[in-house]
Design a protein around this motif. Structure first.
Motif, PDB file in Angstrom:
ATOM      1  N   LEU A  61     -11.370  -2.739   1.432  1.00 46.81           N
ATOM      2  CA  LEU A  61     -10.699  -3.513   0.381  1.00 46.81           C
ATOM      3  C   LEU A  61     -11.544  -4.665  -0.142  1.00 46.81           C
ATOM      4  O   LEU A  61     -11.430  -5.050  -1.302  1.00 46.81           O
ATOM      5  CB  LEU A  61      -9.362  -4.046   0.902  1.00 46.81           C
TER       6      LEU A  61
ATOM      7  N   ILE B  13      -3.830   0.506   1.053  1.00 41.63           N
ATOM      8  CA  ILE B  13      -4.947   0.188   0.167  1.00 41.63           C
ATOM      9  C   ILE B  13      -4.442  -0.004  -1.266  1.00 41.63           C
ATOM     10  O   ILE B  13      -4.759  -0.994  -1.929  1.00 41.63           O
ATOM     11  CB  ILE B  13      -5.998   1.329   0.178  1.00 41.63           C
ATOM     12  N   LYS B  14      -3.636   0.917  -1.695  1.00 44.15           N
ATOM     13  CA  LYS B  14      -3.136   0.873  -3.075  1.00 44.15           C
ATOM     14  C   LYS B  14      -2.266  -0.356  -3.306  1.00 44.15           C
ATOM     15  O   LYS B  14      -2.430  -1.083  -4.288  1.00 44.15           O
ATOM     16  CB  LYS B  14      -2.332   2.150  -3.372  1.00 44.15           C
ATOM     17  N   GLN B  17      -4.461  -3.453  -3.469  1.00 40.10           N
ATOM     18  CA  GLN B  17      -5.310  -3.511  -4.663  1.00 40.10           C
ATOM     19  C   GLN B  17      -4.544  -4.000  -5.885  1.00 40.10           C
ATOM     20  O   GLN B  17      -5.113  -4.637  -6.771  1.00 40.10           O
ATOM     21  CB  GLN B  17      -5.945  -2.146  -4.942  1.00 40.10           C
ATOM     22  N   GLU B  18      -3.257  -3.705  -5.910  1.00 39.27           N
ATOM     23  CA  GLU B  18      -2.440  -4.151  -7.045  1.00 39.27           C
ATOM     24  C   GLU B  18      -2.315  -5.672  -7.129  1.00 39.27           C
ATOM     25  O   GLU B  18      -2.129  -6.227  -8.201  1.00 39.27           O
ATOM     26  CB  GLU B  18      -1.033  -3.529  -6.952  1.00 39.27           C
ATOM     27  N   MET B  20      -4.664  -7.780  -5.685  1.00 35.61           N
ATOM     28  CA  MET B  20      -5.961  -8.382  -5.357  1.00 35.61           C
ATOM     29  C   MET B  20      -6.351  -9.483  -6.339  1.00 35.61           C
ATOM     30  O   MET B  20      -6.215  -9.345  -7.541  1.00 35.61           O
ATOM     31  CB  MET B  20      -7.033  -7.291  -5.358  1.00 35.61           C
TER      32      MET B  20
END
Lengths: 114, 114
Positions: A61, B13-14, B17-18, B20
């Motif tokens: 990440l 992870i997804k 990431q949204e 981040m």
DNA sequence: ATAACGTATGAACATTTATTCATACGTTCA
DNA sequence: TGAACGTATGAATAAATGTTCATACGTTAT
């Protein structure tokens, strides 16, 4: 009577000395914020505020090598900000203390204002 | 279906990431906490939480040389944590922002608990 | 104008720090 | 048992940092 405007300010000095912390506390404070002071570590903290996470996911990440992340996690661990448990081959890290989350969020507020 | 237990965790992870942050924000956060990470600077911050203060008083109270304090004040200033005004020969420094006080106090709570 | 005072600044040095690389450790699975 | 995987660790290097010293700047008072 001394002209306090042009000298050191004894009344202020006295007032402050009464509440002065000991050096060990200042050092601990410095260490605590030191952990937050590196971009890689701040990213790790950001992630762990969201969720506990394994080393591999953290590396992915934040686009850092596994080794680098491990080194930084060791710093977080030795300063008691994170703890971990094992799950098969993986090591899952998590924040030990809610203060860490609050300090992170206050910092974020600060840099976003103005 | 892949055995997610033994691989990277794509759904996590997804999700992360949204939300981040961008690198610039992480860098700013790092810089902010960096200022807090040195014992001398933390002492200065502690003093300014109590009261605005001239350089000479600060040096006296924390037992540091005037030069050293000036250098650290320059760091605090360039990171926008303090500002100052002049009063005759003296330069009076003060905290620009209430967040600084709150971050300091949260840190103090943290190191004092347990 | 000069001296005294409070503060700032630049250079130099020693120390700390972050990153990378190589490799070792521990667990799981074949 | 051995191979693969996830993680940890030590050494080496480059870069950043803190402190000190010398000195310069700006203000006040004589």
């Amino acid at each position: 009577m001394a002209d306090l405007e042009n000298k050191v300010h004894p009344e202020l000095i006295k007032k402050v000395q009464e509440q002065m912390l000991v050096d060990e506390e200042f050092n601990k404070l410095g260490n605590l914020y030191y952990v937050f002071s590196d971009p890689v570590r701040i990213k790790i903290i950001f992630l762990l505020v969201i969720s506990e996470m394994c080393v591999y996911d953290i590396s992915t990440l934040i686009n850092a090598t596994q080794s680098n992340v491990s080194h930084h996690l060791a710093i977080l661990k030795s300063n008691d900000l994170v703890s971990f448990y094992k799950k098969g081959k993986q090591v899952i890290y998590f924040l030990k203390d809610d203060h860490v989350k609050r300090i992170f969020q206050l910092g974020l507020e600060h840099i976003r204002e103005k």
